[in-house]
Design a protein around this motif. Sequence first.
Motif, PDB file in Angstrom:
ATOM      1  N   HIS A  23     -12.285  -1.148   2.841  1.00  0.00           N
ATOM      2  CA  HIS A  23     -11.785  -0.051   1.995  1.00  0.00           C
ATOM      3  C   HIS A  23     -10.626  -0.523   1.134  1.00  0.00           C
ATOM      4  O   HIS A  23     -10.359   0.040   0.080  1.00  0.00           O
ATOM      5  CB  HIS A  23     -11.297   1.104   2.868  1.00  0.00           C
ATOM      6  N   LEU A  24      -9.913  -1.541   1.644  1.00  0.00           N
ATOM      7  CA  LEU A  24      -8.729  -1.989   0.910  1.00  0.00           C
ATOM      8  C   LEU A  24      -9.075  -2.852  -0.292  1.00  0.00           C
ATOM      9  O   LEU A  24      -8.217  -3.098  -1.139  1.00  0.00           O
ATOM     10  CB  LEU A  24      -7.787  -2.757   1.848  1.00  0.00           C
TER      11      LEU A  24
ATOM     12  N   ASP B 149     -13.496   1.257  -8.566  1.00  0.00           N
ATOM     13  CA  ASP B 149     -12.352   0.988  -7.694  1.00  0.00           C
ATOM     14  C   ASP B 149     -11.433   2.200  -7.552  1.00  0.00           C
ATOM     15  O   ASP B 149     -10.926   2.463  -6.459  1.00  0.00           O
ATOM     16  CB  ASP B 149     -11.559  -0.208  -8.236  1.00  0.00           C
TER      17      ASP B 149
ATOM     18  N   THR C  96     -10.657   3.932  -4.072  1.00  0.00           N
ATOM     19  CA  THR C  96      -9.284   4.042  -3.557  1.00  0.00           C
ATOM     20  C   THR C  96      -8.960   5.488  -3.192  1.00  0.00           C
ATOM     21  O   THR C  96      -8.437   5.767  -2.117  1.00  0.00           O
ATOM     22  CB  THR C  96      -8.284   3.557  -4.639  1.00  0.00           C
ATOM     23  N   SER C  97      -9.310   6.404  -4.084  1.00  0.00           N
ATOM     24  CA  SER C  97      -8.963   7.808  -3.815  1.00  0.00           C
ATOM     25  C   SER C  97      -9.765   8.332  -2.636  1.00  0.00           C
ATOM     26  O   SER C  97      -9.269   9.124  -1.845  1.00  0.00           O
ATOM     27  CB  SER C  97      -9.193   8.664  -5.047  1.00  0.00           C
TER      28      SER C  97
ATOM     29  N   VAL D 268      -8.682  -0.771  -3.231  1.00  0.00           N
ATOM     30  CA  VAL D 268      -7.259  -0.403  -3.313  1.00  0.00           C
ATOM     31  C   VAL D 268      -6.473  -1.569  -3.915  1.00  0.00           C
ATOM     32  O   VAL D 268      -5.633  -1.384  -4.803  1.00  0.00           O
ATOM     33  CB  VAL D 268      -6.713  -0.051  -1.912  1.00  0.00           C
TER      34      VAL D 268
ATOM     35  N   LEU E 142       1.281   3.704  -2.816  1.00  0.00           N
ATOM     36  CA  LEU E 142       0.334   4.783  -3.119  1.00  0.00           C
ATOM     37  C   LEU E 142       0.560   5.997  -2.228  1.00  0.00           C
ATOM     38  O   LEU E 142      -0.254   6.918  -2.208  1.00  0.00           O
ATOM     39  CB  LEU E 142      -1.103   4.279  -2.948  1.00  0.00           C
TER      40      LEU E 142
ATOM     41  N   TYR F  23       0.825  -1.216   0.000  1.00  0.00           N
ATOM     42  CA  TYR F  23       0.000   0.000   0.000  1.00  0.00           C
ATOM     43  C   TYR F  23       0.856   1.261   0.000  1.00  0.00           C
ATOM     44  O   TYR F  23       0.408   2.317  -0.437  1.00  0.00           O
ATOM     45  CB  TYR F  23      -0.954  -0.003   1.191  1.00  0.00           C
TER      46      TYR F  23
ATOM     47  N   ILE G 288      -7.925   7.057   0.406  1.00  0.00           N
ATOM     48  CA  ILE G 288      -6.659   7.764   0.644  1.00  0.00           C
ATOM     49  C   ILE G 288      -6.940   9.216   1.041  1.00  0.00           C
ATOM     50  O   ILE G 288      -6.336   9.744   1.963  1.00  0.00           O
ATOM     51  CB  ILE G 288      -5.759   7.712  -0.609  1.00  0.00           C
TER      52      ILE G 288
END
Lengths: 173, 595
Positions: B316-317, B135, B139-140, B320, B20, B17, B143
Amino acid sequence: MRGQHSNWRKRIFLLLLAILPQLLSLAGLAGLFWMLRLKEVFTANIVPQVESGKIILHFDLTEMDRPKIEVGSIIHGAFPERANRPSAEFQAKVIDIQKSTSTSGIAWKVEAEIQPLKNHQLILSAKALDFQPITLTMWSRTRRALTVLLTRDDYSKKGLQGVMGGMKMGNAP
Amino acid sequence: MSSAPSAVTKRPSLRRYLKLRHYALRYLDIQIAMLICSLLSGFGSMLSPYLTKLTFDFAYANRDWQLLVALAVAGFVMMLFSQVGSNVQQYLQLYASQNLTFAMRADFLRHLYSLPLSFFHARSTGEHIYRLNSDVPGTSSFIGGIVSTLISPFFSAIYPLLGIIWLDWRFAIVAVVATPIFIAHSRYFGRRQRELSRVTMAEGQRIESEAIDRIAQIKMVKAFGHEKREIRAYLSNQIKLIRLAYRSYWIRIWSGISSGIIDSLFQGSLGLYLGYRVVVVGDMTVGTVIALSMYVVQLINAARRLSGLYQDILNHLVPVDRVLDILEQDNRIKEPLNATSPGPLQGALALREVSFGYSAENPVLKEVSLEIEPGSFVALVGPSGIGKTTIFNLLLRLYDPDCGEVLIDGKPLKQLQLSPFRQQVGIVLQETYLFNDTIHENIRYGNPNASDEEIHQAARQADAEEFIQSLPEGYETKVGESGCLLSAGQRQRIGIARALVRRPSILLLDEATASLSSTSEAKILEALRPRERELTLVVVTHRLAAVRNADRIFVLHEGRIAEEGTHAYLLAQEGIYRKLWDSQFGEKETRAAEL
């Protein structure tokens, strides 16, 4: 470049928007409570005396209640109803606070002058009580709001019964 | 070797991870502001119970109406404060995540486009669309809101705990001891809910992908008369999703009921005990009792959030991981750092002992060597599946050979910058893909800077102008989805025009004239036949008649160049080419033609 500038401006604006209002709110609240004159209740045995046309209240104060008044503080109270005489509210200005020399647990001796001396009923009540001690619950206002409100008070330690009389939540005037 | 990449999602790994992290660091200032907001709004929430306590214990108890007003104002300000903090935090999160989504989409697409064809062959289009549309934003969003996801729940637990300790530390012990019950409850139901969410998400993606695929192939569906079957299949998939939604609902219901029972038992017994302390023991004020109750409720809610935090993060992952699955795909077709510009191409092509296979078990080309002179007309012939199109793939560097090398103008293709090289190559495939736009725009796609005259000239060369002008709207005719409003032959002609408008130095035609009549095919090839060595034309075809005028014909057999030469030479050899020719035109005709 223009876009980048506006992006940075927006970011700075966002950061200010995020933090400033909250800090200002906290500061405003702190200011509000700092300005606030908190009502502080205490109980004392008072001895009213009529001296050269003035009514002077003498009473003893415990160490715990000492911060609740200063010289110049206005004390609010009421003489109780007695002998067909109705209750009479009074205001008294603290004129002297002296450290007590007694060893009976009373730390401070206070003198307060009732004012303004216009209420006839009040004069009669005070004269009737001249040199007769009486236990009264009185209050004054201080700027100790932040200190008092943000300090763990005695109520949670000792309980209301000991301090203010149980579920009635005090006998404040 | 071009093996299909694996789509298996890897186990969560911090090191993975961290790849990112540059996205998170890009909005570090926003993250810090969110953290401060979270701290402050949490503090505001913590003050509310205390203000209630002060109202009861000081304002009411002392009949202090000034204090009451001040506390009411303070309570209102704190509410606003908490609300503003929370909204600003949400806005900051939105700002960061939207900007990140944009940046990540750009990076994702850039990487996706750079991946080799084998990667796309192993996956459905719907899968890529799902990753791009769901996705990447997922992901954003994670993050961009990492602070609120990871850190805020801790604040929301610590603040009420501090409040409880402040009022009566013994209750803090009770609350901390009772918390595991709530955590266990949340974990149990949270895990089940999340497993179900995962299944629902995977099913949703599969169904969407399948639906896109079927609608894209509507012609085939209709041709086979499978409309009802497809509708049934889609609805049956939808029913599966509905069942999953019901299962999710029942989990929520049971979670709510059991949670209500636990809450009632805990809060009821706590209320009884606090009442005993106030009324019988008398060592606690009403304000303290109310504040304690409020803090306990806050703490329980925070404990629930914390208990679900790990699963939340895992949840949430999921997107990601799916994004990283793509970003981590190795792009085997890489330009070296010192790649040179190919410059204007002469059009000399060569394969030197090239071996290649789409999988290790099935080599397609075996030590193939061939030389193509600049400005020549060359044909690759042979049976289907022998590797003719594979040679085109290697010439375009869509794949790299397993052994040997491809040379362009004498330089290794691996050492050249790909984009300027491909810009000078035109390719037309048997299946011509057209965009749902006008004919004019479809041809212009080959060269966005082409003038109208150049577009018309390319159409003329591709023998397309006649049919285009016969259409009511001429060049402005819309071709429909994938060019479905045109015939296969018309599509191929537009495809050829699109390749020609680029003014390529090398033109590769992969069965590009298969849908045309022999006359049209011959006309086009004659028009394209290189003059003055300005174009190298390489044609893959089954129709040998179309290429009999080629300067050189390569005959592929069992993954190797079995024969090469001119048409006449190859016929005279009586080899594979001769057999192929005879199978298409008959031996008698061949002899007659020779005579």
